[in-house]
Design a protein around this motif. Structure first.
Motif, short mmCIF file in Angstrom:
data_model
loop_
_atom_site.label_atom_id
_atom_site.label_comp_id
_atom_site.label_asym_id
_atom_site.label_seq_id
_atom_site.Cartn_x
_atom_site.Cartn_y
_atom_site.Cartn_z
N SER A 14 -24.24 39.32 74.77
CA SER A 14 -23.08 40.01 73.83
C SER A 14 -21.73 38.98 73.90
N ALA A 26 -25.31 42.52 68.20
CA ALA A 26 -25.99 43.34 67.25
C ALA A 26 -25.01 43.49 66.18
N GLY A 60 -23.09 47.46 64.79
CA GLY A 60 -23.08 48.58 65.74
C GLY A 60 -23.27 47.83 67.10
N GLY A 61 -23.79 48.52 68.27
CA GLY A 61 -23.85 47.98 69.38
C GLY A 61 -25.41 48.28 70.08
N ALA A 62 -25.88 47.40 70.86
CA ALA A 62 -27.19 47.43 71.18
C ALA A 62 -27.42 46.80 72.36
N THR A 117 -34.64 47.06 70.51
CA THR A 117 -33.39 47.28 71.36
C THR A 117 -33.24 48.89 71.31
N CYS A 129 -30.20 51.15 70.27
CA CYS A 129 -29.31 50.71 69.35
C CYS A 129 -28.68 51.93 68.60
N HIS A 137 -25.63 53.29 69.47
CA HIS A 137 -24.00 53.16 69.34
C HIS A 137 -23.65 52.39 67.80
N THR A 138 -22.41 53.14 67.37
CA THR A 138 -22.05 52.42 66.07
C THR A 138 -21.00 51.37 66.48
N SER A 180 -19.45 52.81 75.02
CA SER A 180 -19.28 51.71 73.77
C SER A 180 -17.94 51.96 73.30
N SER A 207 -37.76 50.05 68.35
CA SER A 207 -36.05 50.26 68.63
C SER A 207 -35.95 51.84 68.82
N PRO A 238 -33.24 54.47 68.25
CA PRO A 238 -31.85 54.70 68.02
C PRO A 238 -31.35 56.10 68.49
#
Length: 474
Positions: free
Chosen positions: A31, A53, A56-58, A76, A78, A80-81, A101, A119, A121
């Motif tokens: 990141s 990512a 969003g966040g991963a 991942t 994954c 989070h937005t 996040s 993944s 989510p």
């Protein structure tokens, strides 16, 4: 007669060594988010790394043995937005990890025993309560399912993860951004460092500031504060002349520091990692290419410089392995996971010893994975020291350990006695899996698969339409 010139210490000759290339984790897009957290969390099973990512966040969770080049399509976590800012493994369950996040939420995840296959989510529970991004998450050291989060809304929330509830909210204690939060050894106090240059020692259950020091470091750059096992507070920060400093404080008398050291004029924030068993503090500066380590003792000057491990590449972040994940046969006393731009490189710190026998002076009993108390007991006012284990025969995860966690831990989707009033965000099941529930699980998995296929086909359609749109003259 003669004053001893060189201080005796068994850690004077600690040396660091980066592992060979084939034992690194390669091709990871670490990141780039501008936040001073470690970006990496490690336990004896997995290494978790916050990654770039889109949309969003991963973060990535890799089994420790999965070294070498990591496929671009590797699954991942994954959900989070917004970008993930901080991650922390639960000390009482090696498959549970929390993440904070920019989307203002904290999520708690349960990683499958052998790592991710697809993944992930969907978290086990979403903890919503912050009004701005959440930059710090840290688990309670001795109470199961107690998680602390701190956000850029200057609020600290302590959650009972088992019920998904915010039990303690510390609102008016910090007038500015909180840089760091750390629990003490038995989890009865926290120490915080804030942008207002104050270091505070807080009793979270009484919602009371026990001690505070204004201008602990006079520079404007971020301060970090951690508790040591004897109750003292160790801080890193910057002087008025922008020199990096480290200081030791006694919470009973915060007027003057016990010890202060000036280091250099680099501008990277120093991340402190502390080993309570050996009383060694490792300082890793963000953007530095070195790890400095110091021993803390009861004799002046209290903080003793040991050595510096230097490499060519600067570090983007750093993970620190708990003591139970180390190789005692190699006299390994610390292992770091250094993040580069595109890879994660383990660094092993060892004390050279000639004997092959277990070195009990290097490995006193250390905190094990067993939680001495439940969340409810801690919130009611009980304290408990970590349950210690011996590393004489290496750390072997107990086979019954997961079963114990299953009974008490709602993270395993089991209904516990203490948490009958669970929130809708957490699914519960009976303790004995029935044929009915398995059929239900199959049904849910099929539905998830069909939804994934639907999303995939829609994405292709959108891409096609965008392509057509770009060809048109508007």
């Amino acid at each position: 007669m003669f004053k001893r010139v060189v201080r005796q210490s068994k850690f004077r000759h600690v040396f660091g060594q980066a592992v060979k290339n084939d034992q690194c984790y390669d091709d990871i897009r670490v990141s780039r988010v501008t936040w001073d957290s470690a970006f990496c969390a490690v336990n004896p099973k997995f290494v978790a790394i916050i990654v770039e990512a889109s949309g969003g966040g991963a973060f990535m969770v890799l089994p420790l043995h999965k070294t070498g080049r990591i496929d671009k399509a590797y699954p991942t976590v994954c959900g989070h937005t917004g970008p993930v800012l901080d991650i922390d493994w639960c000390p009482h369950n090696d498959q549970v990890i929390a993440s904070g996040s920019e989307d203002c939420t904290v999520m708690v995840w349960q990683i499958p025993e052998n790592g991710l296959v697809t993944s992930m989510p969907e978290p086990v529970v979403v903890l919503e309560g912050h009004s701005k991004r959440v930059g710090i998450v840290t688990w309670h050291p001795t109470a199961r399912n107690v998680l602390l989060s701190a956000g850029c809304d200057n609020v600290i929330i302590i959650w009972n993860v088992g019920t998904g509830e915010a039990i303690i909210t510390l609102e008016d204690m910090h007038p500015d951004i909180i840089f760091s939060v750390c629990w003490n050894r038995n989890g009865s106090l926290i120490c915080t460092a804030c942008k207002d240059k104050k270091v505070r020692v807080i009793d979270p259950r009484k919602e009371d500031i026990v001690a505070e020091k204004d201008k602990a470091h006079e520079g404007a750059r971020p301060i970090r504060a951690i508790f040591l096992s004897d109750g003292k507070v160790f801080t890193t920060g910057f002087s008025r002349m922008s020199e990096r400093q480290l200081a030791l404080w006694d919470p009973d008398n915060m007027e003057e520091p016990v010890s202060v050291h000036e280091m250099d004029t680099s501008n990277g924030v120093l991340l402190p990692f502390y080993d309570p068993d050996t009383n060694v503090v490792y300082l890793c500066g963000k953007g530095d290419s070195s790890i400095r380590y110091f021993e803390i003792t009861d004799e002046a000057p209290f903080v003793h410089y040991l050595n510096t491990f230097t490499t060519k590449e600067p570090q983007r972040g750093m993970g620190y392995m708990p003591k139970r994940g180390l190789d005692v046969n190699k006299c390994e006393i610390a292992r770091f996971y250094k993040l580069h731009e595109r890879k994660c490189e383990p660094i092993i710190m060892t004390v050279p010893r000639k004997s092959d026998l277990f070195q009990d002076d290097l490995y006193p009993d250390t905190a094990g994975p067993e939680a001495p108390m439940e969340a409810e007991e801690w919130f009611e006012g009980k304290n408990g020291d970590p349950v210690l284990i011996s590393l004489k025969h290496g750390y072997i995860p107990g086979k019954n350990r997961d079963l114990k966690v299953v009974k008490k831990n709602i993270l395993d989707n089991k209904l516990s006695k203490n948490t009958e009033n669970t929130t809708p965000a957490i699914k519960t099941a009976t303790s004995t899996p029935s044929i009915k529930s398995e059929a239900k699980l199959d049904e849910v998995l099929k539905e998830m698969k069909s939804l994934r296929e639907l999303v995939s086909s829609q994405e292709k359609r959108i891409a096609k339409l965008e392509q057509q749109l770009s060809k048109m003259d508007i």
